[in-house]
Write an enzyme that holds these catalytic residues in place. Structure first.
Site, PDB file in Angstrom:
ATOM      1  CG  ASP A   1      -6.232  -3.435  -4.196  1.00 16.96           C
ATOM      2  OD1 ASP A   1      -6.606  -2.864  -3.156  1.00 16.96           O
ATOM      3  OD2 ASP A   1      -5.128  -3.990  -4.314  1.00 16.96           O
TER       4      ASP A   1
ATOM      5  CG  HIS B   1      -5.707  -2.349   0.005  1.00 18.88           C
ATOM      6  ND1 HIS B   1      -5.063  -1.843  -1.106  1.00 18.88           N
ATOM      7  CD2 HIS B   1      -5.116  -1.752   1.078  1.00 18.88           C
ATOM      8  CE1 HIS B   1      -4.145  -0.974  -0.725  1.00 18.88           C
ATOM      9  NE2 HIS B   1      -4.147  -0.896   0.593  1.00 18.88           N
TER      10      HIS B   1
ATOM     11  CB  SER C   1      -0.966  -0.047   1.194  1.00 16.63           C
ATOM     12  OG  SER C   1      -1.980   0.927   1.083  1.00 16.63           O
TER      13      SER C   1
END
Length: 328
Positions: free
Chosen positions: A248, A280, A153
């Site tokens: 995602d 995610h 991320s």
């Protein structure tokens, strides 16, 4: 899906709110579950492994490493530098050791990087800190057989910024042999138009502290897709793997695809893959657990990224890093 510039505020907010795309649970619950998972995983790792905790690599309180060492650290060993996510605002190295066990068990050291998240830190600071952590590793562990970056991320964004570093400024030449970037953001301009930017503030330390939202020029100079450098012979030897979770958002998929294309156009060795049945958050959890492996080898593709399923075997992170090491 249209261009992000044409999206309404509500649409753009949703695109850059990863918890709203989970197929497993509600948005608040998936974040809470992720924090529990990485916290417990780190606790288990620290209870069973040889560690060097809170090793300073700079002068700030946040500039520390947690290092997980292989059983015999006397010889040369590969080292994975793990950079945590949290939208540049939360999480820390203290909950980043979950990734270590499958790697350390096979003789690979892991260093979890601490950096000053917002509001104490801002993007220029965070990028410089992570770069300094690499320089410190090079200076302190000169016998490593190569450095491998792994970021999730916001951590994938910071790892990508490391790839664009002018190392002359730091007085070192790191032997970065691979980078594993998971569900990252590589162009920060869309973030400027979301509520995330309300929290990415530049703070002043005086008593009349003033907070300012992230300026556009800061976003541009800290966007990996805009900081592309042509692949030198050393950089061509660095294998980059960009991964994105199936669940995602479309914007996260677009960002990964465009960064992949930019790296490839600049001559880098890069692959892109879509990891099936993950969101995610559990994408990085599963990548570091025993019991999961890619059933399809990552490859470059003009038709888009391959979809990779996870089956019982060994840790995917271990598999990816081991593949990079074997090809180095």
């Amino acid at each position: 899906m249209g261009r992000w510039q044409d999206m309404t505020q509500e649409e753009l907010e949703k695109q850059y709110a990863p918890s709203r795309w989970s197929h497993r649970m509600e948005k608040e619950a998936v974040i809470e579950a992720h924090v529990r998972e990485v916290t417990e995983g780190t606790r288990r790792a620290q209870a069973t492994m040889q560690t060097l905790l809170h090793v300073p690599y700079g002068g700030s309180d946040g500039e520390k490493l947690d290092i997980y060492l292989p059983t015999d650290p006397s010889g040369a060993f590969p080292l994975v530098l793990y950079i945590h996510g949290g939208y540049w605002q939360f999480l820390s190295k203290e909950v980043s050791g979950f990734i270590a066990p499958p790697l350390v068990t096979h003789g690979i050291a892991v260093a979890a990087v601490g950096y000053d998240v917002a509001p104490k830190g801002h993007l220029d600071v965070m990028v410089a800190q992570v770069r300094r952590s690499v320089a410190f590793i090079v200076q302190q562990y000169s016998k490593t057989s190569g450095i491998y970056l792994c970021g999730h991320s916001a951590g994938a964004h910071l790892a990508a910024m490391v790839l664009s570093t002018d190392w002359e400024e730091y007085g070192v030449t790191p032997d970065i042999k691979g980078a594993f970037l998971v569900s990252g953001v590589y162009d920060l301009e869309p973030i400027l138009h979301t509520s995330v930017n309300n929290l990415l503030r530049v703070s002043r330390s005086d008593c009349s502290a003033v907070t300012l939202s992230l300026p556009r020029e800061v976003a541009q100079r800290n966007s990996p897709v805009l900081c592309m450098t042509a692949a030198t012979p050393a950089r061509k030897a660095c294998e980059v793997l960009i991964a994105v979770a199936q669940h995602d958002s479309p914007e996260f998929h677009r960002q990964s695809q465009e960064y992949f294309q930019a790296l490839r156009s600049a001559g880098w060795s890069v692959s892109l893959l879509d990891i099936a049945d993950t969101d995610h958050f559990d994408v990085i959890e599963k990548l570091s657990q025993w019991g999961y492996i890619l059933t399809q080898t990552p490859r470059c593709s003009d038709q888009g990224p391959p979809t990779c399923c996870l089956q019982e075997s060994c840790s995917l992170t271990f598999q990816v890093i081991l593949n990079m090491i074997s090809r180095a």
